[in-house]
Write a protein that holds these residues in place. Structure first.
Motif, short mmCIF file in Angstrom:
data_model
loop_
_atom_site.label_atom_id
_atom_site.label_comp_id
_atom_site.label_asym_id
_atom_site.label_seq_id
_atom_site.Cartn_x
_atom_site.Cartn_y
_atom_site.Cartn_z
N ALA A 1 1.18 -1.38 -0.56
CA ALA A 1 -0.01 0.05 -0.23
C ALA A 1 0.95 1.53 0.36
O ALA A 1 0.57 2.36 -0.80
CB ALA A 1 -1.22 0.02 1.08
N ASP A 2 1.81 1.54 0.83
CA ASP A 2 3.01 2.22 0.27
C ASP A 2 3.24 2.66 -0.82
O ASP A 2 3.74 4.12 -1.34
CB ASP A 2 3.81 2.11 1.20
CG ASP A 2 4.26 2.11 3.52
OD1 ASP A 2 2.77 2.25 3.36
OD2 ASP A 2 4.73 1.46 3.89
N LEU A 3 3.77 1.73 -1.51
CA LEU A 3 4.20 1.87 -3.05
C LEU A 3 2.94 2.06 -3.57
O LEU A 3 3.12 2.68 -4.83
CB LEU A 3 4.98 0.39 -3.14
CG LEU A 3 6.15 0.77 -4.69
CD1 LEU A 3 6.87 2.26 -4.36
CD2 LEU A 3 6.68 -0.42 -4.74
N TYR A 4 2.35 2.22 -3.62
CA TYR A 4 1.09 2.08 -5.03
C TYR A 4 -0.20 2.65 -4.81
O TYR A 4 -1.09 3.04 -5.65
CB TYR A 4 0.34 -0.21 -5.15
CG TYR A 4 1.60 -0.72 -5.82
CD1 TYR A 4 1.51 -0.85 -6.88
CD2 TYR A 4 2.23 -2.10 -5.26
CE1 TYR A 4 2.83 -1.19 -7.67
CE2 TYR A 4 3.37 -2.33 -5.57
CZ TYR A 4 3.44 -2.33 -7.19
OH TYR A 4 5.07 -3.01 -7.31
N GLN A 5 -0.24 2.69 -3.50
CA GLN A 5 -1.54 3.16 -2.89
C GLN A 5 -1.30 4.02 -2.29
O GLN A 5 -2.24 4.56 -1.45
CB GLN A 5 -2.40 2.30 -2.26
CG GLN A 5 -3.60 1.74 -3.24
CD GLN A 5 -4.55 0.54 -2.45
OE1 GLN A 5 -3.75 -0.16 -1.49
NE2 GLN A 5 -6.03 1.06 -2.70
N TRP A 6 -0.49 5.21 -1.87
CA TRP A 6 -0.05 6.36 -1.15
C TRP A 6 -1.14 7.88 -1.29
O TRP A 6 -0.54 8.47 -0.90
CB TRP A 6 1.87 6.66 -1.37
CG TRP A 6 2.10 7.13 -2.81
CD1 TRP A 6 2.48 6.35 -3.53
CD2 TRP A 6 2.53 8.48 -3.59
NE1 TRP A 6 2.84 7.06 -4.99
CE2 TRP A 6 2.93 8.08 -4.62
CE3 TRP A 6 2.23 9.64 -3.08
CZ2 TRP A 6 2.41 9.73 -5.61
CZ3 TRP A 6 1.86 10.37 -2.86
CH2 TRP A 6 2.22 10.62 -4.89
N LYS A 7 -1.10 7.96 -3.14
CA LYS A 7 -2.12 9.23 -3.44
C LYS A 7 -3.18 9.22 -2.66
O LYS A 7 -3.92 7.48 -3.14
CB LYS A 7 -1.60 8.98 -4.82
CG LYS A 7 -0.51 9.30 -5.19
CD LYS A 7 -1.07 9.67 -6.56
CE LYS A 7 0.53 9.67 -7.93
NZ LYS A 7 0.10 9.89 -8.96
N GLU A 8 -3.43 10.37 -1.93
CA GLU A 8 -5.13 9.91 -1.76
C GLU A 8 -6.27 10.67 -2.82
O GLU A 8 -5.40 11.81 -3.82
CB GLU A 8 -4.76 11.38 -0.64
CG GLU A 8 -4.72 10.92 0.26
CD GLU A 8 -5.23 10.01 1.56
OE1 GLU A 8 -6.12 9.80 1.17
OE2 GLU A 8 -4.45 10.02 2.28
N THR B 1 -4.65 -4.66 -8.85
CA THR B 1 -3.90 -4.50 -9.93
C THR B 1 -2.80 -3.79 -10.11
O THR B 1 -1.79 -4.41 -10.04
CB THR B 1 -4.37 -2.93 -10.91
OG1 THR B 1 -4.51 -1.97 -10.21
CG2 THR B 1 -5.31 -3.40 -11.75
N ARG B 2 -2.90 -3.96 -8.17
CA ARG B 2 -1.86 -3.37 -7.37
C ARG B 2 -1.01 -5.22 -6.92
O ARG B 2 -1.70 -6.09 -6.97
CB ARG B 2 -1.38 -2.40 -6.03
CG ARG B 2 -1.88 -2.79 -5.46
CD ARG B 2 -1.46 -1.80 -4.15
NE ARG B 2 -2.62 -1.78 -2.25
CZ ARG B 2 -2.16 -2.76 -2.13
NH1 ARG B 2 -0.95 -3.67 -2.14
NH2 ARG B 2 -3.04 -2.87 -0.56
N GLN B 3 0.69 -5.14 -6.28
CA GLN B 3 0.89 -6.56 -5.45
C GLN B 3 0.74 -5.96 -4.46
O GLN B 3 0.17 -5.00 -3.74
CB GLN B 3 2.35 -6.02 -5.44
CG GLN B 3 3.55 -6.84 -4.28
CD GLN B 3 3.84 -6.61 -3.18
OE1 GLN B 3 2.45 -6.23 -1.92
NE2 GLN B 3 4.91 -5.90 -3.23
#
Length: 359
Positions: free
Chosen positions: A100-107, A275-277
């Motif tokens: 989540a840090d890498l692929y979902q950091w954007k709000e 779609t993410r890891q």
């Protein structure tokens, strides 16, 4: 080290360090408010549990130790902002990226004007911190390319995967299970797992709708919802019961690793509609056990595993698959081979993490 993460990941990593490195040269700070986490970790001299991580804690830690490895950047925005004014810490920080840090950091920028401005500021601060990272560790090979592309950085990067599989009872004690072909031939119930946690990025609701057409077939839907967003889990459970009734089992209680691996051995088909890891602790043992898997064709995991000649089915095709096609078994031996060579090789793991420690 500051691994703010799942207890099972933390426990196996500390065991790995203790058995294969000079453990007195490593100190672990576990950032957690969970009082039930002991697992004998709090009895170790080099393990400390703290409820949160402040700027002061981080600065003190960086001044005291040669290197500081962070796993899971779950810091308050104000704390990250303050750290940006202390550039010296980035000479010591090594970031091991949580998915989540890498692929979902954007709000997502939405809401009132003031809220949108606030979210833009949070995104800017989050990106600034990540761009200043000089040493990056990906736990999944494609993470490294994504990190470089996303942040346009020349940081030194390493691939060093999780070590939990080395201690996974699945690989030590052979699990007895009927394979998919046997179950089809003998008209047995086909067990289908959707996701692995109560996390919106796994798109459970969409998957339930896409599987709805099979509700009258001999199937059982399993939904592990025992950690993550519990309110979201309630919504998923309600919708699953509405569609599939008694053909659904929602797992809301935590299991021991042994119990969970025994459960995974009974699953025939797994769906990771994201779609993410994510979910590597589930995917690796399932690949090893030759389970049939569906992932979106545009996902980072689908593309990587297919590049390793592992048969992963495109989730997006489910809408057009008959039940016979959906459950059709294939030869998945390449998955077993990949896990054996990459996840169960102790010397390889030691070599990877040794490179990180010498960064």
């Amino acid at each position: 080290m500051l691994p703010n993460v799942n207890v099972r990941v933390t426990e196996s990593f500390i065991q790995f360090i203790s058995e294969n490195f000079e453990s007195d040269k490593h100190y672990f700070k576990l950032v957690t408010k969970n009082s039930v986490i002991d697992l004998n970790l709090n009895k170790l001299k080099n393990v400390e549990m703290i409820p949160n991580l402040s700027t002061k804690d981080m600065l003190n830690t960086c001044s005291e130790y040669d290197k500081v490895i962070i796993h899971y950047l779950n810091f308050k925005t104000i704390e990250i902002f303050k750290l940006l004014f202390h550039p010296q810490i980035f000479e010591k920080i090594i970031w091991v990226a949580w998915g989540a840090d890498l692929y979902q950091w954007k709000e997502k920028i939405e809401g009132s004007l003031s809220r949108r401005v606030s979210l833009l500021a949070r995104n800017f601060i989050a990106k600034s911190f990540r761009r200043r990272i000089k040493y990056f560790v990906g736990i999944f090979p494609p993470d490294i390319k994504y990190f470089k592309d996303e942040f346009q950085t020349n940081s030194k990067t390493f691939y060093a995967s999780y070590v939990g599989n080395l201690y996974n009872p699945l690989y030590k004690n052979k699990q007895d299970f009927d394979d998919l072909e046997y179950k089809i031939t003998h008209d047995k119930t086909i067990n289908i797992q959707i996701g692995h946690s109560s996390t919106k990025i796994l798109n459970h609701l969409e998957s339930l709708q896409d599987l709805k057409k099979y509700k009258n077939e001999n199937i059982k839907i399993y939904l592990p919802l025992n950690y993550g967003d519990m309110n979201y889990g309630d919504i998923v459970e309600s919708e699953a019961n509405k569609i599939f009734g008694g053909k659904v089992e929602c797992i809301r209680e935590m299991m021991s690793k042994e119990e969970y691996m025994q459960y995974l051995s009974t699953i025939d088909i797994a769906i990771f509609n994201t779609t993410r890891q994510i979910g590597l602790g589930n995917i690796s043992p399932m690949l090893y056990m030759n389970k049939k898997m569906f992932m979106p064709k545009d996902s980072v995991m689908y593309n990587f595993y297919r590049s390793q000649n592992i048969d992963i089915w495109d989730y997006n095709k489910i809408k057009n698959l008959s039940f016979h096609e959906f459950i059709k078994p294939l030869n998945y031996k390449n998955g077993t081979k990949y896990i054996a060579e990459n996840e169960l090789n102790l010397e390889h793991k030691i070599e990877m993490w040794n490179k990180v420690f010498k960064a």
